[in-house]
Scaffold this active site. Structure first.
Site, PDB file in Angstrom:
ATOM      1  N   GLY A   7       0.812  -1.211   0.000  1.00 21.42           N
ATOM      2  CA  GLY A   7       0.000   0.000   0.000  1.00 21.42           C
ATOM      3  C   GLY A   7       0.846   1.262   0.000  1.00 21.42           C
ATOM      4  N   VAL A   9       1.549   3.780   2.459  1.00 23.44           N
ATOM      5  CA  VAL A   9       2.538   3.953   3.545  1.00 23.44           C
ATOM      6  C   VAL A   9       3.464   2.739   3.625  1.00 23.44           C
ATOM      7  CG1 VAL A   9       2.861   4.244   6.026  1.00 23.44           C
ATOM      8  CG2 VAL A   9       0.970   5.421   4.889  1.00 23.44           C
ATOM      9  N   LYS A 102       4.637 -12.643  19.211  1.00 15.18           N
ATOM     10  CA  LYS A 102       4.884 -13.397  20.446  1.00 15.18           C
ATOM     11  C   LYS A 102       5.750 -14.618  20.156  1.00 15.18           C
ATOM     12  CE  LYS A 102       2.691 -15.843  24.182  1.00 15.18           C
ATOM     13  NZ  LYS A 102       1.565 -16.615  24.612  1.00 15.18           N
ATOM     14  N   ALA A 111      -0.288   0.137  13.470  1.00 11.89           N
ATOM     15  CA  ALA A 111      -0.619   1.383  12.766  1.00 11.89           C
ATOM     16  C   ALA A 111      -2.045   1.772  13.109  1.00 11.89           C
ATOM     17  CB  ALA A 111      -0.450   1.198  11.254  1.00 11.89           C
ATOM     18  N   TYR A 142     -14.130   1.187  10.650  1.00  8.41           N
ATOM     19  CA  TYR A 142     -12.694   1.507  10.696  1.00  8.41           C
ATOM     20  C   TYR A 142     -12.298   1.954  12.097  1.00  8.41           C
ATOM     21  CZ  TYR A 142      -8.306   3.870   9.289  1.00  8.41           C
ATOM     22  OH  TYR A 142      -6.994   4.285   9.160  1.00  8.41           O
ATOM     23  N   GLU A 160       0.581 -11.076  27.817  1.00  7.08           N
ATOM     24  CA  GLU A 160       1.406 -12.040  27.069  1.00  7.08           C
ATOM     25  C   GLU A 160       2.849 -11.561  26.947  1.00  7.08           C
ATOM     26  OE1 GLU A 160      -0.039 -15.038  25.852  1.00  7.08           O
ATOM     27  OE2 GLU A 160      -1.656 -14.299  27.129  1.00  7.08           O
TER      28      GLU A 160
HETATM   29  P1  NAD Z   1      -3.459   1.678   1.701  1.00  5.54           P
HETATM   30  O1  NAD Z   1      -4.871   1.304   1.435  1.00  5.54           O
HETATM   31  O2  NAD Z   1      -2.692   2.380   0.640  1.00  5.54           O
HETATM   32  O3  NAD Z   1      -2.613   0.401   2.122  1.00  5.54           O
HETATM   33  C1  NAD Z   1      -3.129  -0.627   2.913  1.00  5.54           C
HETATM   34  C2  NAD Z   1      -2.597  -1.947   2.375  1.00  5.54           C
HETATM   35  O4  NAD Z   1      -3.079  -3.016   3.193  1.00  5.54           O
HETATM   36  C3  NAD Z   1      -3.058  -2.246   0.943  1.00  5.54           C
HETATM   37  O5  NAD Z   1      -1.966  -2.626   0.150  1.00  5.54           O
HETATM   38  C4  NAD Z   1      -4.037  -3.387   1.122  1.00  5.54           C
HETATM   39  O6  NAD Z   1      -4.110  -4.231  -0.027  1.00  5.54           O
HETATM   40  C5  NAD Z   1      -3.474  -4.075   2.347  1.00  5.54           C
HETATM   41  N1  NAD Z   1      -4.447  -4.903   3.072  1.00  5.54           N
HETATM   42  C6  NAD Z   1      -5.675  -4.529   3.504  1.00  5.54           C
HETATM   43  N2  NAD Z   1      -6.262  -5.551   4.146  1.00  5.54           N
HETATM   44  C7  NAD Z   1      -5.385  -6.583   4.127  1.00  5.54           C
HETATM   45  C8  NAD Z   1      -5.398  -7.899   4.632  1.00  5.54           C
HETATM   46  N3  NAD Z   1      -6.464  -8.390   5.296  1.00  5.54           N
HETATM   47  N4  NAD Z   1      -4.331  -8.709   4.431  1.00  5.54           N
HETATM   48  C9  NAD Z   1      -3.249  -8.247   3.759  1.00  5.54           C
HETATM   49  N5  NAD Z   1      -3.171  -6.990   3.260  1.00  5.54           N
HETATM   50  C10 NAD Z   1      -4.226  -6.172   3.443  1.00  5.54           C
HETATM   51  O7  NAD Z   1      -3.484   2.545   3.043  1.00  5.54           O
HETATM   52  P2  NAD Z   1      -2.307   3.389   3.725  1.00  5.54           P
HETATM   53  O8  NAD Z   1      -2.655   4.815   3.632  1.00  5.54           O
HETATM   54  O9  NAD Z   1      -1.005   2.929   3.223  1.00  5.54           O
HETATM   55  O10 NAD Z   1      -2.493   2.959   5.248  1.00  5.54           O
HETATM   56  C11 NAD Z   1      -1.618   2.027   5.869  1.00  5.54           C
HETATM   57  C12 NAD Z   1      -1.974   1.899   7.339  1.00  5.54           C
HETATM   58  O11 NAD Z   1      -1.822   3.145   7.986  1.00  5.54           O
HETATM   59  C13 NAD Z   1      -3.417   1.442   7.578  1.00  5.54           C
HETATM   60  O12 NAD Z   1      -3.434   0.559   8.669  1.00  5.54           O
HETATM   61  C14 NAD Z   1      -4.117   2.724   7.941  1.00  5.54           C
HETATM   62  O13 NAD Z   1      -5.222   2.503   8.776  1.00  5.54           O
HETATM   63  C15 NAD Z   1      -3.021   3.492   8.647  1.00  5.54           C
HETATM   64  N6  NAD Z   1      -3.260   4.946   8.561  1.00  5.54           N
HETATM   65  C16 NAD Z   1      -2.988   5.611   7.402  1.00  5.54           C
HETATM   66  C17 NAD Z   1      -3.253   6.970   7.332  1.00  5.54           C
HETATM   67  C18 NAD Z   1      -2.965   7.776   6.099  1.00  5.54           C
HETATM   68  O14 NAD Z   1      -3.261   8.975   6.063  1.00  5.54           O
HETATM   69  N7  NAD Z   1      -2.371   7.205   5.063  1.00  5.54           N
HETATM   70  C19 NAD Z   1      -3.820   7.635   8.437  1.00  5.54           C
HETATM   71  C20 NAD Z   1      -4.096   6.898   9.587  1.00  5.54           C
HETATM   72  C21 NAD Z   1      -3.803   5.546   9.643  1.00  5.54           C
END
Ligand code: NAD
Ligand code: UDP
Length: 309
Positions: A7, A9, A102, A111, A142, A160
Site C-alpha cells: 500500500g 505507507v 509473540k 498502525a 474503521y 502475554e
Molecule cells: P493503503 O490502502 O494504501 O494500504 C493498505 C494496504 O493493506 C493495501 O496494500 C491493502 O491491499 C493491504 N491490506 C488490507 N487488508 C489486508 C489484509 N487483510 N491482508 C493483507 N493486506 C491487506 O493505506 P495506507 O494509507 O497505506 O495505510 C496504511 C496503514 O496506515 C493502515 O493501517 C491505515 O489505517 C493506517 N493509517 C494511514 C493513514 C494515512 O493517512 N495514510 C492515516 C491513519 C492511519
C-alpha cells in the site's frame, strides 16, 4: 515483517527498512492496492513478497525482529466498500500479527489512526483524549476496528508480555497514493491535473493536518527502534488547514483552471483534526520536516509523471 506493504505507507516503510539493510517480508492481499508499488521493491535485495490475507493467518519461517501491522483499508470510501474485511483485519488480523510477534519474540508495531479520536471535542488532540466515536455510524467499521486493535495490542503487552508500540497516524499524503483511492489529496491533485472540477464535500471549512509520507516513515522507524516505548503516540504534522484552502493550494500549485464543486458532507465527517505531537517530540525526538508547500509540490510532480506515462 510489514503487513500492507504494497500500500501507500507500507511501500515507503519497506523501502526505508531496506535502505538501512534490514530484510523485509511484506504480506498484502491487494484489497486496496494493485501491486504497482512493488515494482521497485521486488528488485531490491532483502525483499520478499507474500500474497495473503492477514486475517486468515500468516506464517513466516526464520527469525522475525519486528512485525509492523499496516494492513487495513485506510480511505473512507474503501473501508466503507469493505466493512467486514476492515473489521476483520483490525481484529483477527491484528491478533494474528500479535501471535506472530509473540512466537518470534519480536516487537509489534500497530498502525493506529487519528480516527481513534472520532469527531474530536478536544483540539488539538492529545493521546490522553479518549475520543468521540460512534460505534454504529458509517465510519465505525474503521474507527472501532482500530480501537479494538489498540485494546488487543495492550492486552498482549500486559498479559502475554509482547513488546508493542502503537502509533496514531494522522492524514498522510505523498507519492504512491493511489489514483481513485478517494482521499482528498489524491482526489484534488488528480482532478486539478486532469482539468476536471475539484470535489469539496460539505462547506470545505472542515480541517485536517497533512503529514508528508517521508516524515511519517521517519516516525515509524523511530517507533520501531524505541523498543521500550509503548505509546500510543501521535505521528502527524500539526499544520492545520481547511479542505477548501487545500483545494486552492492545489489549484495554484498545478496552475489548473479546474472549477470547484461542492456536494453534501459525508455522514459524521470529523469537523477538525490536528495532532498534538509533544509526546513524539519528547519520546522519539521526532517532528515533521517537510512543509505542506514542499510536500504538495513533490506529490504533484509524482502524479504528473504517472499521468504522463
Ligand atoms: P493503503 O490502502 O494504501 O494500504 C493498505 C494496504 O493493506 C493495501 O496494500 C491493502 O491491499 C493491504 N491490506 C488490507 N487488508 C489486508 C489484509 N487483510 N491482508 C493483507 N493486506 C491487506 O493505506 P495506507 O494509507 O497505506 O495505510 C496504511 C496503514 O496506515 C493502515 O493501517 C491505515 O489505517 C493506517 N493509517 C494511514 C493513514 C494515512 O493517512 N495514510 C492515516 C491513519 C492511519
Ligand atoms: N474530501 C473532500 N473531497 C474529496 C475527498 C475528501 O472534500 O474529494 C474531504 C472529506 O470529506 C474530509 C477531508 O476531505 O473532510 C479528508 O478526507 P479523507 O478521505 O482524505 O480523509 P479522512 O480524514 O476523512 O479520513
Amino acid at each position: 515483517m510489514v503487513t500492507g506493504g504494497a500500500g501507500f505507507v507500507g511501500s515507503h516503510l519497506c523501502e526505508a527498512l531496506l535502505a538501512r539493510d534490514d530484510e523485509v517480508v511484506c504480506i498484502d492481499n491487494f484489497s486496496t492496492s494493485d501491486g504497482s508499488n512493488l515494482t521497485n521493491l521486488n528488485a531490491l535485495p532483502g525483499f520478499t513478497f507474500v500474497r495473503g490475507d492477514v486475517s486468515e493467518g500468516i506464517h513466516v519461517a526464520g527469525p522475525v525482529d519486528v512485525v509492523a501491522h499496516l494492513a487495513s483499508p485506510a480511505s473512507p470510501p474503501e473501508y466503507m466498500r469493505l466493512p467486514l474485511a476492515t473489521l476483520a483485519v483490525g481484529s483477527r488480523g491484528t491478533e494474528t500479527c500479535l501471535q506472530l510477534a509473540k512466537h518470534h519474540d519480536a516487537r509489534f508495531l500497530f498502525a493506529s489512526t487519528s480516527e481513534i479520536y472520532g469527531n474530536p471535542l478536544v483540539h488539538p488532540q492529545t493521546e490522553s483524549y479518549w475520543g468521540n466515536v460512534s460505534s454504529t455510524g458509517p465510519r465505525s467499521v474503521y474507527d472501532e476496528a482500530k480501537r479494538f486493535g489498540e485494546a488487543l495490542t495492550m492486552a498482549y503487552s500486559r498479559s502475554e508480555d509482547v513488546n508493542v508500540g502503537i502509533v496514531r497516524i494522522f492524514n498522510t499524503y505523498g507519492p504512491r497514493l493511489r489514483q481513485g483511492d478517494g482521499r482528498v489529496v489524491s482526489n484534488f491533485v488528480c482532478q486539478a491535473l486532469s482539468g476536471v472540477p475539484l470535489t469539496i464535500y460539505g462547506d470545505g471549512l472542515q480541517t485536517r493536518s497533512f503529514c508528508y509520507v517521508d516524515d511519517l516513515v521517519a516516525g515509524l522507524l523511530a517507533m520501531i527502534d524505541q523498543r521500550d516505548f509503548v505509546g500510543p503516540v501521535n505521528i502527524g504534522n500539526p499544520q492545520e488547514i481547511t479542505v477548501a484552502e487545500l483545494g486552492q493550494r492545489v489549484l495554484e500549485m498545478t496552475g489548473s483552471k479546474s472549477a470547484v464543486v461542492y456536494s453534501a458532507s459525508p455522514e459524521q465527517d470529523p469537523a477538525r483534526r490536528q495532532p498534538d505531537i509533544t509526546l513524539a517530540r519528547g519520546e522519539l525526538g521526532w517532528s515533521p520536516a517537510v512543509s505542506l508547500e514542499d510536500g504538495l509540490g513533490r506529490t504533484v510532480n509524482w502524479f504528473r509523471s504517472q499521468m504522463d506515462r
